[in-house]
Design an enzyme around this catalytic site. Structure first.
Site, PDB file in Angstrom:
ATOM      1  N   TYR A 154      57.405  89.613  47.889  1.00 20.22           N
ATOM      2  CA  TYR A 154      57.100  89.916  48.596  1.00 20.22           C
ATOM      3  C   TYR A 154      56.276  89.301  49.846  1.00 20.22           C
ATOM      4  O   TYR A 154      57.010  88.578  50.597  1.00 20.22           O
ATOM      5  CB  TYR A 154      57.511  91.898  49.009  1.00 20.22           C
ATOM      6  CG  TYR A 154      57.168  92.024  50.539  1.00 20.22           C
ATOM      7  CD1 TYR A 154      58.136  92.756  51.069  1.00 20.22           C
ATOM      8  CD2 TYR A 154      55.838  92.861  51.014  1.00 20.22           C
ATOM      9  CE1 TYR A 154      58.303  92.809  52.083  1.00 20.22           C
ATOM     10  CE2 TYR A 154      55.936  93.088  52.554  1.00 20.22           C
ATOM     11  CZ  TYR A 154      56.984  93.125  53.355  1.00 20.22           C
ATOM     12  OH  TYR A 154      56.654  93.856  53.766  1.00 20.22           O
ATOM     13  N   LYS A 158      57.344  86.817  51.976  1.00 15.44           N
ATOM     14  CA  LYS A 158      57.191  86.269  53.377  1.00 15.44           C
ATOM     15  C   LYS A 158      56.407  85.370  54.016  1.00 15.44           C
ATOM     16  O   LYS A 158      56.858  84.380  55.031  1.00 15.44           O
ATOM     17  CB  LYS A 158      56.535  87.551  53.419  1.00 15.44           C
ATOM     18  CG  LYS A 158      56.780  89.562  53.630  1.00 15.44           C
ATOM     19  CD  LYS A 158      58.051  88.898  54.899  1.00 15.44           C
ATOM     20  CE  LYS A 158      58.869  90.544  54.745  1.00 15.44           C
ATOM     21  NZ  LYS A 158      59.503  90.140  56.042  1.00 15.44           N
TER      22      LYS A 158
HETATM   23  P1  NAD Z   1      62.971  99.477  55.754  1.00 10.41           P
HETATM   24  O1  NAD Z   1      63.029  98.630  53.940  1.00 10.41           O
HETATM   25  O2  NAD Z   1      62.770 100.741  56.629  1.00 10.41           O
HETATM   26  O3  NAD Z   1      63.933  98.205  56.777  1.00 10.41           O
HETATM   27  C1  NAD Z   1      64.528  97.069  56.130  1.00 10.41           C
HETATM   28  C2  NAD Z   1      65.986  96.922  56.685  1.00 10.41           C
HETATM   29  O4  NAD Z   1      66.725  95.412  55.824  1.00 10.41           O
HETATM   30  C3  NAD Z   1      67.186  98.153  55.715  1.00 10.41           C
HETATM   31  O5  NAD Z   1      67.636  98.723  56.813  1.00 10.41           O
HETATM   32  C4  NAD Z   1      67.777  97.185  55.207  1.00 10.41           C
HETATM   33  O6  NAD Z   1      68.635  97.990  54.059  1.00 10.41           O
HETATM   34  C5  NAD Z   1      67.382  95.934  54.971  1.00 10.41           C
HETATM   35  N1  NAD Z   1      67.729  95.162  54.192  1.00 10.41           N
HETATM   36  C6  NAD Z   1      67.180  94.414  53.048  1.00 10.41           C
HETATM   37  N2  NAD Z   1      67.696  93.740  52.510  1.00 10.41           N
HETATM   38  C7  NAD Z   1      68.684  93.100  53.430  1.00 10.41           C
HETATM   39  C8  NAD Z   1      69.277  91.968  52.819  1.00 10.41           C
HETATM   40  N3  NAD Z   1      69.539  91.215  51.876  1.00 10.41           N
HETATM   41  N4  NAD Z   1      70.822  91.923  54.064  1.00 10.41           N
HETATM   42  C9  NAD Z   1      70.545  92.795  55.256  1.00 10.41           C
HETATM   43  N5  NAD Z   1      70.139  93.436  55.172  1.00 10.41           N
HETATM   44  C10 NAD Z   1      68.771  94.358  54.622  1.00 10.41           C
HETATM   45  O7  NAD Z   1      61.482  99.090  56.084  1.00 10.41           O
HETATM   46  P2  NAD Z   1      60.438  98.650  57.852  1.00 10.41           P
HETATM   47  O8  NAD Z   1      59.732  98.793  57.477  1.00 10.41           O
HETATM   48  O9  NAD Z   1      61.871  98.890  58.594  1.00 10.41           O
HETATM   49  O10 NAD Z   1      60.178  97.165  57.564  1.00 10.41           O
HETATM   50  C11 NAD Z   1      60.930  96.308  57.973  1.00 10.41           C
HETATM   51  C12 NAD Z   1      60.297  95.462  58.563  1.00 10.41           C
HETATM   52  O11 NAD Z   1      59.088  94.740  59.030  1.00 10.41           O
HETATM   53  C13 NAD Z   1      60.438  94.190  57.339  1.00 10.41           C
HETATM   54  O12 NAD Z   1      61.185  92.389  56.905  1.00 10.41           O
HETATM   55  C14 NAD Z   1      59.469  94.126  56.678  1.00 10.41           C
HETATM   56  O13 NAD Z   1      58.742  93.320  56.006  1.00 10.41           O
HETATM   57  C15 NAD Z   1      57.888  94.415  57.789  1.00 10.41           C
HETATM   58  N6  NAD Z   1      57.282  95.164  57.531  1.00 10.41           N
HETATM   59  C16 NAD Z   1      57.372  96.540  57.795  1.00 10.41           C
HETATM   60  C17 NAD Z   1      56.151  96.796  58.190  1.00 10.41           C
HETATM   61  C18 NAD Z   1      55.577  98.682  58.031  1.00 10.41           C
HETATM   62  O14 NAD Z   1      54.926  98.905  58.173  1.00 10.41           O
HETATM   63  N7  NAD Z   1      56.718  99.372  58.165  1.00 10.41           N
HETATM   64  C19 NAD Z   1      54.574  96.057  58.144  1.00 10.41           C
HETATM   65  C20 NAD Z   1      54.320  94.898  57.920  1.00 10.41           C
HETATM   66  C21 NAD Z   1      55.733  94.659  57.477  1.00 10.41           C
END
Ligand code: NAD
Length: 343
Positions: A154, A158
Site C-alpha cells: 500500500y 501509493k
Molecule cells: P474503501 O476500501 O472503502 O474504498 C476503496 C474502493 O476502491 C472500494 O469501493 C473498492 O471496491 C475499490 N477498489 C479497490 N481496488 C479496486 C480495483 N482494482 N479496481 C476498481 N475498484 C477498486 O476505502 P476508502 O477509505 O473509501 O479509501 C478511498 C481512497 O482513499 C483509497 O485510495 C485510499 O487509499 C485513500 N485513503 C483513505 C483514507 C481513509 O482514512 N479512509 C486515508 C488515506 C487515503
C-alpha cells in the site's frame, strides 16, 4: 453540503466510488448537479453505499477492475482515483493486487485522463510518510517507509502512484493533483474492515472488549468525511494547479487510548480494553501539517471529533439494530471550529 457547483455541469469519473470515501464524493457531486461515472470492482466497496444513487439519471455504475484498461464512450471532465482497499487487513489480503491497483490502476486512469483531456485527482495517503521521523508531517517530508514490510504494498504502491502523477504532470500530459489523505472516518465505513474508529465503535456497541494494538499511546488524527470531501473538491477545482501534494486531514491529535475512552463515554459501554501486539511498521505518530491546504485552498476541517463520532456511532447503532445498512442514513453532524476534544 459542499458549495462545489460548476456551470456547465461536469462529467466526473470516480474510481472506487462504491467505497467509504468514494460514495460520499459521488453523493456530493450528484447533489451539486454533476454527472458521475462510478468505476468499481467491489473489492471492498459495497452496493449499499451507492444503492440510493443507482436510480438517479446522472449516475452510471461501471463494474470494472482499474487494473484493466478502461474504455469509455463520451466525455469525461474529471477523474478522481480512489480505487484501492484502504484498511490494512483488506489491502494485505492480496498485496500483489494492491500494488497492481496502485500502480497499473493509476496508470490506466492517467491514460484515460490523457485520452479524454480530463483533470485528474489522486487519493494518496499519509502512509507515504511511513512511520514518520518528522512531526507533524509536512508535504516536503520524504517519509520513512519500509519497502519490504507487509504494509509496503500500500505505502510503496501509493508512493509510486504519486511518482506517476507528477511525471504525467511534468510531461504536461494531464492536469494532475495529489491529495494526501489522513485517517478519515464517518458513516459508511465498513464495520468489519478493521479500521480503528469502526472497530472501537462496533465493539463498544456490541459490548465486546475494545481491542487496542500496542500500548495505545500511538497517535492519530481523525478527519470527518464531509470535511475531507470538501477538501478534495477544492483541490480538484483550484486554479492554477498547485503542482505539489496537499495534505488533507484534521490536525487534532489523539492517542488511541484517548479515542477508546471517548468512544466508551459516548456509547455508555462498560466494555473492558484488551491490548494486542502492535502490528509490524505501525506508525507511532500521525498528524498533518495543513498549512498548505489552508493557504492554497482556504480549507480546514470544521467537524470536531466528538460531533463526528456522534454521527458515526448513530450510523453504526442503526446497522447493529437492523443488521442491514440503512439507506440514506448519513447523519450530518454539527460543525464548529474545535479541533481537540478533552477526554
Ligand atoms: P474503501 O476500501 O472503502 O474504498 C476503496 C474502493 O476502491 C472500494 O469501493 C473498492 O471496491 C475499490 N477498489 C479497490 N481496488 C479496486 C480495483 N482494482 N479496481 C476498481 N475498484 C477498486 O476505502 P476508502 O477509505 O473509501 O479509501 C478511498 C481512497 O482513499 C483509497 O485510495 C485510499 O487509499 C485513500 N485513503 C483513505 C483514507 C481513509 O482514512 N479512509 C486515508 C488515506 C487515503
Amino acid at each position: 453540503m459542499s458549495q462545489f457547483r460548476k456551470t456547465p455541469a461536469l462529467t466526473i469519473l470516480v474510481a472506487g466510488g462504491a467505497g467509504f470515501l468514494g460514495s460520499h464524493l459521488c453523493d456530493t457531486l450528484l447533489d451539486s448537479g454533476h454527472s458521475v461515472i462510478c468505476v468499481d470492482n467491489f473489492l471492498t466497496g459495497r452496493l449499499e453505499n451507492i444503492s440510493s444513487l443507482l436510480g438517479r439519471p446522472r449516475f452510471r455504475l461501471v463494474e470494472q477492475d482499474v487494473c484493466q484498461p478502461i474504455a469509455l464512450e463520451g466525455p469525461v471532465d474529471r477523474i478522481v482515483n480512489m480505487a484501492c482497499a484502504a484498511s490494512p487487513p483488506r489491502y494485505q489480503a492480496d498485496p500483489i493486487h494492491t500494488t497492481r491497483t496502485c500502480v497499473v490502476g493509476t496508470l490506466n486512469l492517467l491514460e484515460l485522463a490523457v485520452a479524454k483531456g480530463a483533470r485528474f485527482l489522486q487519493a494518496s495517503t499519509s502512509e507515504v510518510y511511513g512511520d514518520p521521523e518528522q512531526h507533524p508531517q509536512h508535504e516536503d517530508y520524504v517519509g520513512h517507509v519500509n519497502c519490504t514490510g507487509p504494509r509496503a504494498c500500500y505505502d510503496e504502491g501509493k508512493r509510486t502512484a504519486e511518482t506517476l502523477c507528477f511525471d504525467y504532470l511534468r510531461a504536461d500530459r494531464a492536469d494532475v493533483r495529489v491529495a494526501r489523505i489522513f485517517n478519515t472516518y464517518g458513516p459508511r465505513m465498513d464495520p468489519a474492515d478493521g479500521r480503528i474508529v469502526s472497530n472501537l465503535v462496533m465493539q463498544a456497541l456490541e459490548k465486546r472488549p475494545l481491542t487496542i494494538f500496542g500500548d495505545g499511546q500511538q497517535s492519530r488524527s481523525f478527519c470527518y468525511v464531509t470535511d475531507l470531501v470538501e477538501g478534495l473538491l477544492r483541490l480538484m477545482e483550484i486554479d492554477p494547479n498547485p503542482r505539489q501534494p496537499v495534505n488533507l486531514g484534521n490536525p487534532g491529535e489523539f492517542t488511541i487510548l484517548e479515542l477508546a475512552s471517548l468512544v466508551r463515554k459516548m456509547t455508555g459501554t462498560r466494555s473492558t480494553v484488551t491490548f494486542l501486539p502492535l502490528p509490524q511498521d505501525d506508525p507511532r505518530r500521525r498528524r498533518p501539517d495543513i498549512t498548505r491546504a489552508k493557504t492554497l485552498l482556504g480549507w480546514r476541517p470544521k467537524v470536531a471529533l466528538r460531533d463526528g463520532l456522534l454521527a458515526t456511532i448513530a450510523y453504526f447503532a442503526d446497522l447493529d439494530d437492523s443488521g442491514a445498512e440503512p439507506i440514506n442514513a448519513v447523519t450530518r453532524p454539527a460543525t464548529d471550529n474545535t479541533q481537540n476534544v478533552p477526554v
